[in-house]
Design a protein around this motif. Structure first.
Motif, PDB file in Angstrom:
ATOM      1  N   THR A 147      -1.263   7.830  15.966  1.00 21.88           N
ATOM      2  CA  THR A 147       0.151   7.497  16.167  1.00 21.88           C
ATOM      3  C   THR A 147       0.769   6.942  14.892  1.00 21.88           C
ATOM      4  OG1 THR A 147      -0.225   7.029  18.511  1.00 21.88           O
ATOM      5  CG2 THR A 147       1.768   6.117  17.530  1.00 21.88           C
ATOM      6  N   LEU A 148       0.031   6.056  14.202  1.00 27.92           N
ATOM      7  CA  LEU A 148       0.553   5.444  12.979  1.00 27.92           C
ATOM      8  C   LEU A 148       0.696   6.443  11.839  1.00 27.92           C
ATOM      9  CD1 LEU A 148      -1.176   1.955  12.602  1.00 27.92           C
ATOM     10  CD2 LEU A 148       1.260   2.417  12.786  1.00 27.92           C
ATOM     11  N   THR A 149      -0.232   7.361  11.723  1.00 25.02           N
ATOM     12  CA  THR A 149      -0.299   8.210  10.529  1.00 25.02           C
ATOM     13  C   THR A 149       0.233   9.623  10.723  1.00 25.02           C
ATOM     14  OG1 THR A 149      -2.570   8.885  11.079  1.00 25.02           O
ATOM     15  CG2 THR A 149      -2.301   6.937   9.677  1.00 25.02           C
ATOM     16  N   ARG A 150       0.402  10.040  11.972  1.00 20.77           N
ATOM     17  CA  ARG A 150       0.742  11.449  12.192  1.00 20.77           C
ATOM     18  C   ARG A 150       1.977  11.664  13.073  1.00 20.77           C
ATOM     19  NH1 ARG A 150      -2.487  11.370   8.758  1.00 20.77           N
ATOM     20  NH2 ARG A 150      -4.383  12.617   8.499  1.00 20.77           N
ATOM     21  N   THR A 151       2.676  10.613  13.435  1.00 23.30           N
ATOM     22  CA  THR A 151       3.845  10.789  14.304  1.00 23.30           C
ATOM     23  C   THR A 151       5.099  10.207  13.661  1.00 23.30           C
ATOM     24  OG1 THR A 151       3.587   8.689  15.508  1.00 23.30           O
ATOM     25  CG2 THR A 151       2.340  10.595  16.326  1.00 23.30           C
ATOM     26  N   GLN A 152       6.248  10.654  14.159  1.00 21.89           N
ATOM     27  CA  GLN A 152       7.522  10.171  13.656  1.00 21.89           C
ATOM     28  C   GLN A 152       7.686   8.682  13.945  1.00 21.89           C
ATOM     29  OE1 GLN A 152       9.376  12.428  12.048  1.00 21.89           O
ATOM     30  NE2 GLN A 152      10.999  11.003  11.441  1.00 21.89           N
ATOM     31  N   TRP A 153       7.230   8.254  15.144  1.00 20.78           N
ATOM     32  CA  TRP A 153       7.346   6.841  15.483  1.00 20.78           C
ATOM     33  C   TRP A 153       6.482   5.986  14.559  1.00 20.78           C
ATOM     34  CZ3 TRP A 153       4.525   2.616  17.144  1.00 20.78           C
ATOM     35  CH2 TRP A 153       5.289   1.540  17.658  1.00 20.78           C
ATOM     36  N   GLY A 154       5.302   6.494  14.231  1.00 19.34           N
ATOM     37  CA  GLY A 154       4.439   5.761  13.320  1.00 19.34           C
ATOM     38  C   GLY A 154       5.059   5.619  11.942  1.00 19.34           C
ATOM     39  N   LEU A 155       5.730   6.672  11.493  1.00 15.90           N
ATOM     40  CA  LEU A 155       6.416   6.610  10.195  1.00 15.90           C
ATOM     41  C   LEU A 155       7.526   5.571  10.231  1.00 15.90           C
ATOM     42  CD1 LEU A 155       6.978   7.721   7.364  1.00 15.90           C
ATOM     43  CD2 LEU A 155       8.415   9.477   8.423  1.00 15.90           C
ATOM     44  N   ALA A 156       8.286   5.536  11.327  1.00 18.35           N
ATOM     45  CA  ALA A 156       9.360   4.553  11.454  1.00 18.35           C
ATOM     46  C   ALA A 156       8.793   3.138  11.493  1.00 18.35           C
ATOM     47  CB  ALA A 156      10.174   4.834  12.719  1.00 18.35           C
ATOM     48  N   LEU A 157       7.682   2.968  12.189  1.00 18.65           N
ATOM     49  CA  LEU A 157       7.042   1.656  12.273  1.00 18.65           C
ATOM     50  C   LEU A 157       6.597   1.174  10.902  1.00 18.65           C
ATOM     51  CD1 LEU A 157       5.810  -0.460  14.431  1.00 18.65           C
ATOM     52  CD2 LEU A 157       3.661   0.714  13.964  1.00 18.65           C
ATOM     53  N   ARG A 158       5.941   2.045  10.156  1.00 19.93           N
ATOM     54  CA  ARG A 158       5.463   1.662   8.825  1.00 19.93           C
ATOM     55  C   ARG A 158       6.617   1.402   7.873  1.00 19.93           C
ATOM     56  NH1 ARG A 158       2.850   5.954   6.662  1.00 19.93           N
ATOM     57  NH2 ARG A 158       3.151   7.366   8.425  1.00 19.93           N
ATOM     58  N   ALA A 159       7.686   2.168   8.011  1.00 19.65           N
ATOM     59  CA  ALA A 159       8.865   1.949   7.168  1.00 19.65           C
ATOM     60  C   ALA A 159       9.484   0.584   7.454  1.00 19.65           C
ATOM     61  CB  ALA A 159       9.887   3.060   7.408  1.00 19.65           C
ATOM     62  N   ALA A 160       9.539   0.199   8.730  1.00 16.39           N
ATOM     63  CA  ALA A 160      10.096  -1.110   9.086  1.00 16.39           C
ATOM     64  C   ALA A 160       9.276  -2.239   8.500  1.00 16.39           C
ATOM     65  CB  ALA A 160      10.168  -1.248  10.614  1.00 16.39           C
ATOM     66  N   GLY A 161       7.964  -2.036   8.365  1.00 16.01           N
ATOM     67  CA  GLY A 161       7.103  -3.072   7.823  1.00 16.01           C
ATOM     68  C   GLY A 161       7.036  -3.094   6.312  1.00 16.01           C
ATOM     69  N   GLU A 162       7.302  -1.960   5.684  1.00 13.81           N
ATOM     70  CA  GLU A 162       7.190  -1.880   4.229  1.00 13.81           C
ATOM     71  C   GLU A 162       8.524  -2.125   3.531  1.00 13.81           C
ATOM     72  OE1 GLU A 162       4.539  -1.707   2.494  1.00 13.81           O
ATOM     73  OE2 GLU A 162       3.044  -1.194   4.026  1.00 13.81           O
ATOM     74  N   SER A 163       9.570  -1.479   4.032  1.00 10.46           N
ATOM     75  CA  SER A 163      10.876  -1.597   3.378  1.00 10.46           C
ATOM     76  C   SER A 163      11.977  -1.495   4.428  1.00 10.46           C
ATOM     77  CB  SER A 163      11.038  -0.494   2.327  1.00 10.46           C
ATOM     78  OG  SER A 163      12.289  -0.604   1.671  1.00 10.46           O
ATOM     79  N   PRO A 164      12.262  -2.602   5.098  1.00  8.00           N
ATOM     80  CA  PRO A 164      13.260  -2.549   6.170  1.00  8.00           C
ATOM     81  C   PRO A 164      14.646  -2.131   5.687  1.00  8.00           C
ATOM     82  CG  PRO A 164      12.630  -4.815   5.665  1.00  8.00           C
ATOM     83  CD  PRO A 164      11.656  -3.926   4.967  1.00  8.00           C
ATOM     84  N   GLY A 165      14.992  -2.486   4.466  1.00  8.61           N
ATOM     85  CA  GLY A 165      16.296  -2.076   3.934  1.00  8.61           C
ATOM     86  C   GLY A 165      16.402  -0.567   3.817  1.00  8.61           C
ATOM     87  N   ALA A 166      15.366   0.053   3.263  1.00  8.62           N
ATOM     88  CA  ALA A 166      15.363   1.514   3.145  1.00  8.62           C
ATOM     89  C   ALA A 166      15.301   2.167   4.518  1.00  8.62           C
ATOM     90  CB  ALA A 166      14.181   1.957   2.294  1.00  8.62           C
ATOM     91  N   ALA A 167      14.566   1.545   5.447  1.00  6.42           N
ATOM     92  CA  ALA A 167      14.478   2.089   6.803  1.00  6.42           C
ATOM     93  C   ALA A 167      15.844   2.078   7.478  1.00  6.42           C
ATOM     94  CB  ALA A 167      13.467   1.286   7.620  1.00  6.42           C
ATOM     95  N   LEU A 168      16.581   0.983   7.306  1.00  9.40           N
ATOM     96  CA  LEU A 168      17.929   0.908   7.874  1.00  9.40           C
ATOM     97  C   LEU A 168      18.834   1.974   7.275  1.00  9.40           C
ATOM     98  CD1 LEU A 168      18.602  -2.945   8.065  1.00  9.40           C
ATOM     99  CD2 LEU A 168      18.593  -1.331   9.981  1.00  9.40           C
ATOM    100  N   ALA A 169      18.708   2.177   5.968  1.00 10.38           N
ATOM    101  CA  ALA A 169      19.531   3.192   5.306  1.00 10.38           C
ATOM    102  C   ALA A 169      19.201   4.588   5.818  1.00 10.38           C
ATOM    103  CB  ALA A 169      19.309   3.121   3.796  1.00 10.38           C
TER     104      ALA A 169
END
Length: 287
Positions: A147-169
């Motif tokens: 789920t973390l490495t191969r799904t769209q939700w996992g990508l969104a989750l990791r983006a929120a944890g790594e760079s929330p500003g870029a994720a919001l954009a």
């Protein structure tokens, strides 16, 4: 001789897996929470709530399934309170998590005494055994990794944890993702608490989690925030804990306190980076 050795190894492995199961379940939930950028120090409190909830649910209905459901809901509610303060109101995660754990310790003790008297009572709870929760742990780890490495939700989750500003954009609802991850961690913590009661102890006692929530956080670090690594780290901790029983059974003349210390020493070494430095999610702990 060989039969004795084989039975000893099997007993050791079984003990290690049994100890690792609630720790691993809680740690997998915390892994998802932390990958979203939220560190839930209140996981110990959520486990306590799950333990009491499962005991009350199973005692009232005689059903293991209802007990586990009640435990998961109790853990969910504890983490929902944590998430409301930290994700929605943007308050300090460490302070709120500590308050949740302290509050849960007092609340579960008070509710238990109110339900069963000041001296408590020996609860005759139904038991599910340790095989099913252990199977759940071993199945959940690869599913969460996928789920973390191969799904769209996992990508969104990791983006929120790594760079929330870029994720919001990029249009990712960071607060929604973090709240969902926090609630999922709460359900897993509640399930871990229910496992302690309904699959292992067979009863509830005040403070039954005995710091396992904090150990689960150390397991997340040792497992490098990777569900498969977290599973391996939980098993390592379980093996370190099981060593005390194996050495005592072998009659080794070493104070038992030394063996009791081993699992916590492993956790401290992991947090100190002895097993290698791990890179936490960039925005971990940041509002």
């Amino acid at each position: 001789m060989h039969a004795d050795s084989g039975s000893t190894i099997l007993a050791f492995a079984g003990s290690a897996i049994r100890i690792a199961t609630p720790l691993g379940i809680a740690a997998l939930g915390e892994t998802i929470t932390e990958r979203s950028g939220v560190i839930n120090i209140g996981i110990e409190g959520a486990m306590l709530c799950g333990a009491l909830g499962s005991a009350l649910g199973a005692h009232a209905t005689g059903s293991v399934a209802v007990g586990f459901l009640a435990g998961a809901v109790a853990g969910l509610l504890a983490s929902a309170l944590f998430g409301w303060f930290t994700v929605l109101l943007r308050t300090d995660q460490i302070v709120v998590g500590t308050a949740i754990t302290l509050g849960a310790t007092g609340l579960t003790g008070a509710l238990y005494r109110a339900a069963f008297g000041t001296t408590g009572t020996a609860l005759n709870l139904p038991s599910i055994g340790s095989v099913i929760p252990a199977g759940f742990l071993f199945v959940s780890a690869p599913l969460l990794w996928f789920t973390l490495t191969r799904t769209q939700w996992g990508l969104a989750l990791r983006a929120a944890g790594e760079s929330p500003g870029a994720a919001l954009a990029a249009g990712i609802p960071v607060r929604g993702v973090r709240m969902a991850a926090t609630l999922f961690g709460g359900v897993m913590a509640g399930g871990a608490g229910a496992t302690l009661v309904l699959a292992q102890a067979g009863t509830f006692a005040e403070g039954i989690t005995a710091g396992r929530g904090f150990i689960a956080i150390a397991i997340v670090v040792l497992g490098r925030w990777n569900p498969l690594g977290v599973l391996a780290a939980a098993l390592l901790f379980g093996a370190a804990s099981a060593l005390q029983f194996a050495f005592q059974a072998a009659g080794i003349a070493v104070p038992y306190q030394f063996f009791l210390m081993l699992p916590y020493a492993v956790s401290l070494l992991a947090l100190a980076g002895v097993f290698g430095r791990a890179q936490a999610p960039e925005a971990l702990g940041q509002p």
